[in-house]
Scaffold this motif. Structure first.
Motif, PDB file in Angstrom:
ATOM      1  N   SER A  28     -18.390 -67.588 -85.867  1.00 15.68           N
ATOM      2  CA  SER A  28     -17.518 -68.234 -84.876  1.00 15.68           C
ATOM      3  C   SER A  28     -18.313 -68.808 -83.707  1.00 15.68           C
ATOM      4  CB  SER A  28     -16.474 -67.239 -84.349  1.00 15.68           C
ATOM      5  OG  SER A  28     -15.722 -66.689 -85.389  1.00 15.68           O
ATOM      6  N   ASP A  31      -8.804 -69.633 -84.246  1.00 19.43           N
ATOM      7  CA  ASP A  31      -9.873 -69.669 -83.247  1.00 19.43           C
ATOM      8  C   ASP A  31      -9.940 -71.089 -82.690  1.00 19.43           C
ATOM      9  OD1 ASP A  31     -12.360 -69.787 -81.903  1.00 19.43           O
ATOM     10  OD2 ASP A  31     -13.349 -68.500 -83.362  1.00 19.43           O
ATOM     11  N   HIS A  39     -11.180 -65.058 -83.620  1.00 17.30           N
ATOM     12  CA  HIS A  39     -12.534 -65.297 -83.125  1.00 17.30           C
ATOM     13  C   HIS A  39     -13.455 -64.124 -83.499  1.00 17.30           C
ATOM     14  CE1 HIS A  39     -15.648 -67.072 -80.743  1.00 17.30           C
ATOM     15  NE2 HIS A  39     -15.723 -66.035 -79.929  1.00 17.30           N
TER      16      HIS A  39
END
Length: 287
Positions: free
Chosen positions: A161, A227, A257
């Motif tokens: 991420s 995210d 995330h």
């Protein structure tokens, strides 16, 4: 996740987010269980802890540097150790965890100098070993900057991420934020501005999505659909491939995330398994 991340979400929604940071914040120490499963050595160059973890079942010839996230302003937290432990299990690597200087007390130049020095030390130690660099969120930002400067490129980058656009200017963020249980733009942007310290967030030396993406090391990105960084990851991977770099994007539609922190989920287990394969053979990124 929505309940657990409430305080983070509310703090990051504030324009004055930096005022919520404790001046005494520091990285969480390695858990005691790590010493029971291997060798832990802590050094403190410049007063910041650099932790080397050599698992008892270590695979000779594999080194991994880990750069933890935290929006460029927050230090390593307990959940990062969950990720580091799973990386050690899946790759067999000796892992060097670098707690780099953070904003607002420090800036991007200080971060780069510290990380580059630790990477140079690791290169000398690693010799002919495979050398991977991994990072999550803002740690991914720092990892990409390191890879662009390093004389010896990492054999692979593993990014969980990653924060790929410090400007947070993608219009898709406004749509995706409703599904993101933790991240909000005002606080993140405040951290980025403090870290840049007078430099433009469009500076390609700071902002990965503005950089020349040709010549990247083989790179795998693990990104969740819940995210706000998701759309930037898609754009980054496409542009990098167009520039001739080997970049693989693995997505989890319901992943939040740094979803690999939930190591017990099928999506996280799959991510760690693939990372283990890449540690053994970086060309796996291409398949």
């Amino acid at each position: 996740m929505w309940i657990n991340a409430t305080s983070i979400r509310r703090a990051l929604a504030r324009d004055d987010y930096l005022s919520t940071l404790s001046p005494d914040r520091r990285p969480v120490d390695p858990p005691a269980r790590l010493r029971r499963s291997g060798r832990v050595v802590v050094t403190r160059p410049g007063g910041l802890p650099v932790v080397r973890y050599e698992p008892a079942t270590r695979t000779p010839g594999v080194e991994l540097m880990y750069l933890p996230g935290g929006g460029l302003v927050n230090p390593l937290v307990a959940e990062h150790w969950w990720i580091i432990e799973r990386l050690a299990r899946s790759t067999g690597a000796a892992i060097t965890v670098v707690n780099y200087p953070l904003a607002p007390e420090h800036d991007a130049e200080e971060t780069a100098a510290f990380v580059d020095a630790e990477y140079a030390r690791l290169v000398r130690r690693a010799g002919s070993s495979r050398l991977l660099v991994a990072g999550d969120s803002a740690g991914g930002t720092v990892a990409l900057g390191l890879a662009s400067r390093a004389e010896r490129r990492p054999d692979a980058l593993v990014l969980f991420s990653p924060w790929l656009d410090l400007e947070l200017g993608n219009p898709a963020i406004a749509r995706r934020v409703r599904r993101d249980p933790s991240l909000r733009v005002p606080g993140l942007r405040a951290g980025a501005v403090a870290w840049a310290r007078g430099r433009s967030l469009r500076d390609a030396a700071l902002n990965p999505i503005r950089a020349d993406l040709a010549g990247l090391p083989p790179t795998v990105i693990f990104q969740g659909g819940r995210d706000i960084f998701f759309d930037d990851a898609v754009s980054f991977a496409a542009r990098a491939r167009e520039a001739g770099s080997a970049v693989r994007l693995e997505t989890a539609p319901d992943g939040f995330h740094v979803y690999v922190g939930a190591f017990w989920t099928p999506e996280a287990r799959a991510a760690f398994a693939l990372t283990g394969e890449i540690a053994r053979n970086p060309s796996r990124i291409l398949t």
